[in-house]
Design a protein around this motif. Structure first.
Motif, short mmCIF file in Angstrom:
data_model
loop_
_atom_site.label_atom_id
_atom_site.label_comp_id
_atom_site.label_asym_id
_atom_site.label_seq_id
_atom_site.Cartn_x
_atom_site.Cartn_y
_atom_site.Cartn_z
N LEU A 150 -11.14 96.84 -50.68
CA LEU A 150 -10.92 96.84 -52.13
C LEU A 150 -11.09 95.47 -52.78
CD1 LEU A 150 -7.93 99.29 -52.76
CD2 LEU A 150 -10.34 99.57 -53.37
N VAL A 151 -10.70 94.41 -52.06
CA VAL A 151 -10.74 93.08 -52.68
C VAL A 151 -12.15 92.68 -53.11
CG1 VAL A 151 -10.42 90.61 -52.24
CG2 VAL A 151 -8.59 92.23 -51.71
N PRO A 152 -13.19 92.87 -52.29
CA PRO A 152 -14.54 92.54 -52.79
C PRO A 152 -14.91 93.34 -54.03
CG PRO A 152 -14.56 92.86 -50.42
CD PRO A 152 -13.21 93.31 -50.88
N GLY A 153 -14.54 94.61 -54.05
CA GLY A 153 -14.84 95.43 -55.22
C GLY A 153 -14.07 94.98 -56.43
N LEU A 154 -12.84 94.53 -56.17
CA LEU A 154 -11.98 94.05 -57.28
C LEU A 154 -12.60 92.82 -57.95
CD1 LEU A 154 -9.31 94.91 -58.51
CD2 LEU A 154 -8.16 93.26 -57.04
N ALA A 155 -13.21 91.97 -57.15
CA ALA A 155 -13.89 90.80 -57.71
C ALA A 155 -14.96 91.25 -58.70
CB ALA A 155 -14.50 89.96 -56.59
N GLY A 156 -15.65 92.33 -58.32
CA GLY A 156 -16.67 92.87 -59.22
C GLY A 156 -16.07 93.44 -60.48
N LEU A 157 -14.94 94.13 -60.32
CA LEU A 157 -14.28 94.73 -61.49
C LEU A 157 -13.86 93.66 -62.49
CD1 LEU A 157 -11.93 97.61 -60.32
CD2 LEU A 157 -13.92 97.70 -61.82
N ILE A 158 -13.43 92.52 -61.97
CA ILE A 158 -13.01 91.43 -62.86
C ILE A 158 -14.21 90.92 -63.66
CG2 ILE A 158 -12.30 89.00 -62.81
CD1 ILE A 158 -10.28 90.02 -60.64
N ILE A 159 -15.34 90.84 -62.99
CA ILE A 159 -16.54 90.41 -63.71
C ILE A 159 -16.86 91.40 -64.82
CG2 ILE A 159 -19.02 89.99 -63.54
CD1 ILE A 159 -18.60 88.94 -60.75
N TYR A 205 -16.59 82.46 -71.09
CA TYR A 205 -16.30 83.69 -70.35
C TYR A 205 -16.95 83.66 -68.97
CZ TYR A 205 -14.58 84.94 -74.85
OH TYR A 205 -13.87 84.92 -76.01
N PHE A 206 -18.09 83.02 -68.91
CA PHE A 206 -18.76 82.83 -67.62
C PHE A 206 -17.83 82.05 -66.69
CE2 PHE A 206 -21.89 81.49 -64.63
CZ PHE A 206 -22.95 82.37 -64.75
N LEU A 207 -17.29 80.96 -67.20
CA LEU A 207 -16.41 80.11 -66.38
C LEU A 207 -15.10 80.83 -66.03
CD1 LEU A 207 -16.81 76.61 -68.03
CD2 LEU A 207 -17.52 77.30 -65.74
N ILE A 208 -14.54 81.52 -67.03
CA ILE A 208 -13.28 82.24 -66.77
C ILE A 208 -13.49 83.28 -65.68
CG2 ILE A 208 -11.63 83.89 -67.78
CD1 ILE A 208 -12.07 82.36 -70.47
N ALA A 209 -14.59 84.03 -65.79
CA ALA A 209 -14.87 85.06 -64.80
C ALA A 209 -15.08 84.43 -63.42
CB ALA A 209 -16.10 85.88 -65.20
N ALA A 210 -15.77 83.29 -63.40
CA ALA A 210 -16.01 82.62 -62.12
C ALA A 210 -14.68 82.19 -61.48
CB ALA A 210 -16.91 81.40 -62.33
N ILE A 211 -13.79 81.63 -62.31
CA ILE A 211 -12.48 81.21 -61.78
C ILE A 211 -11.68 82.43 -61.31
CG2 ILE A 211 -10.25 80.20 -62.46
CD1 ILE A 211 -11.93 78.36 -64.37
N ASP A 212 -11.76 83.50 -62.09
CA ASP A 212 -11.06 84.74 -61.71
C ASP A 212 -11.53 85.24 -60.34
OD1 ASP A 212 -9.38 84.93 -63.84
OD2 ASP A 212 -10.62 86.30 -65.00
#
Lengths: 343, 279
Positions: A142-151, A193-200
């Protein structure tokens, strides 16, 4: 009270997007997710190496043989699993049969383990090994997919709302007459937003590793490449949504229409192979499907650029098309209209 | 050459002709007022001038160039929505605008805004917000200042203060185009262009507009008499002490109300002129 009810119906009826949300979406969601929402596994793509054809014919029906390689080895099977070309590798060496199972495909792996256990009980020469996620940990998948969901969340939902807010407040007009090039406004608008998503993403992956013991077996570069490409797609969708929305409520509605299918149909929750073919094809059109392959591939399977060439290429293509279209549409809004110069 | 020049500009939205062959200009240091009721075409004309809307027809230039070519550092614009970021403070808004134009942040103390410098725009009254928007639009000392309904929703004191600022910009040499639906603000302008239903119905100085235009005053009107005036094409307005009838001559008033109506001629004020022209 009746007057209030009548007024409310009239208001709702005049807003076509809300009507679509209220009437069309539930039907579409029911049909799509009804066919998608299944953990049942009917087919497991299988690679077979070094096993006589007579034995291949005896494999359980659920193992759908995609490729038979008489000279293949365990290493070849592992490569197929890393590249996502198969979920199960059946490798024989004359005296024994080993079944390799891709643990990153959780539900298919669980079904494959059951098949393997039955085979082992019937034939002592058979053994199985779960690769990449040996304990079949849900969090690891789930964690790899969650990274995608955050993006998707930051790139599409938050960005679209932010751009529409400029339009609603009239500040977009102000930007249009300030000494900015449309490109400057666009980059200035999406860069945070690019940077925020990257940090997330970094935070989610690190927390996943430290708290849930999710492995990060691959290298950072292919993961970062996939994330950046996917982020361009998500931001492009967000900006495109903002360009056709008149207010934030509409932007949220439209963004949800793109986010929900990605959550449900990208293979993060329900395995793609369990979906009806038509619904599965919708999944194949969604960018999160490919980022999920990249993230799981890198984190769990140590997949490199070669293994991930296809999903990375799809993300790059979607990025060019969607982000490019968003840039053009956004720039058009900010570029001064021709006002026919006096002679 | 006028800093602002609009020649026979038209704008059509579908079947609606929002602006119909409107022409006006403004020289450096001049305040030109675009007057008209809501929906008269003032905002559309301004947006065409700024390149925010493409004209259907006509020619519009700023500083001799079309909006698409003009150096935007010469332009200042305060839209109706003010164009401020409500989540940012006064200081942050001004910092953003100043750094975009490459100029110093305006002196907040001199502008009387020092005390609210660190308040978010959302927390301020409309009048104060308009002052901040003015300050932002003028921080780079533009040659052309375009103000869309700058005093709308502001109290009398706030309006007077904003007009002081507008005159200050014009005195500094800026060509100012300002729209308003307050007819009494016409007197603040050097010249006025009056729009009604997208058409230019009057253009010139306030004195020119007022010259020779009269209304007919009567002491009292019953409801029946008011209806009779209206059905004869006049517009009766009660001024507090007397009824002022716009759009009818003395003879017409006598014919409708009779000789006993004690009708008298009086100079029209600007609102009455607008009603008379726009009818």
């Amino acid at each position: 009270m009746l007057a209030m009810i009548v007024k409310e119906f009239r208001q709702v009826g005049r807003d076509k997007r809300t009507v679509a949300m209220l009437v069309v979406m539930p039907v579409v969601l029911l049909l799509v997710f009804g066919y998608a929402a299944s953990f049942d596994v009917d087919e497991i793509p299988t690679y077979v190496a070094g096993v006589p054809e007579s034995a291949v014919a005896q494999l359980p029906e659920i193992l759908v043989v995609e490729e038979i390689d008489p000279n293949g080895t365990a290493g070849d099977a592992a490569d197929k699993l890393v590249a996502g070309e198969a979920v199960v590798g059946v490798v024989g060496d004359g005296s024994s049969i080993r079944i390799f199972i891709d643990g990153s495909e959780l539900f298919m792996a669980q079904a494959a383990v059951q098949v393997a256990l039955v085979a082992e009980s019937q034939n002592p020469a058979v053994s199985h090994e779960v690769l990449f996620n040996p304990d079949l940990d849900t969090s690891a998948v789930l964690v790899p997919g969650l990274a995608g969901l955050i993006i998707v969340f930051v790139g599409t939902l938050v960005t679209s709302m932010s751009v529409v807010r400029e339009q609603e407040a009239g500040t977009m007009e102000q930007l249009a007459i300030m000494p900015f090039k449309p490109r400057d406004v666009f980059i200035g608008k999406i860069a945070p937003y690019f940077l925020i998503a990257a940090i997330d993403i970094i935070a989610v992956v690190l927390i996943g590793m430290w708290v849930f013991d999710v492995p990060f077996n691959g290298s950072v570069l292919p993961m970062a490449t996939g994330a950046v490409l996917f982020l361009f797609v998500a931001l492009g969708v967000g900006v495109a949504i903002s360009s056709i929305s008149q207010n934030q409520a509409q932007a949220i509605q439209l963004a949800l229409m793109t986010v929900l299918p990605q959550i449900m149909l990208s293979g993060i929750i329900f395995p793609l192979s369990s979906m009806a073919p038509a619904v599965r094809w919708i999944g194949y059109l969604l960018p999160l499907t490919y980022f999920n392959l990249v993230a799981k591939g890198v984190m769990l399977k140590d997949a490199g650029f070669g293994d991930l060439a296809f999903p990375l290429a799809v993300l790059a293509l979607l990025g060019v098309v969607i982000f490019g279209a968003a840039v053009v549409r956004f720039s058009r809004k900010l570029r001064p209209a021709k006002t026919k110069a006096t002679a | 050459m006028s800093a602002i020049q609009v020649v026979e500009a038209s704008k059509r939205f579908g079947s609606k002709l929002a602006v119909d062959q409107v022409s006006f200009d403004a020289a450096e240091g001049e305040i030109v007022g675009l007057l008209g009721a809501n929906g008269a075409g003032k905002t559309t004309a301004m947006k065409m001038l700024l390149g925010l809307e493409e004209p259907t027809d006509g020619q519009l230039t700023l500083l001799g160039q079309p909006a698409s070519d003009v150096d935007r550092r010469h332009l200042g614009y305060v839209p109706q929505g003010l164009g401020l970021y409500s989540e940012l403070t006064v200081r942050e808004n001004l910092q953003f605008v100043a750094s975009s134009y490459g100029v110093e942040v305006p002196d907040l103390s001199a502008a009387g805004l020092a005390e609210i410098a660190d308040l978010q725009i959302a927390a301020l009254s409309l009048g104060i917000r308009r002052r901040v928007a003015f300050l932002a639009a003028q921080c780079h000392q533009p040659d052309v200042l375009i103000l869309d309904e700058p005093t709308s929703g502001v109290g009398p004191l706030g309006r007077a203060r904003l007009w002081e600022t507008i005159h200050g910009a014009a005195d500094a040499g800026a060509a100012v185009l300002v729209s308003t639906h307050y007819m009494d603000e016409a007197e603040e302008c050097d010249r006025i262009v009056m729009l009604a239903d997208g058409r230019e119905v009057m253009s010139g100085t306030v004195d020119e507009a007022l010259e020779g235009v009269e209304v007919v005053t009567v002491g009292d009107l019953t409801a029946e008499m008011t209806s009779a005036v209206e059905s004869s094409g006049g517009t009766p307005l009660f001024s507090g002490e007397e009824w002022r009838i716009v759009g009818m001559s003395m003879e017409e008033v006598h014919r409708v109300l009779g000789k006993d109506a004690r009708a008298q001629r009086a100079p029209a004020n600007f609102e009455e002129i607008f009603i008379s022209i726009a009818r």
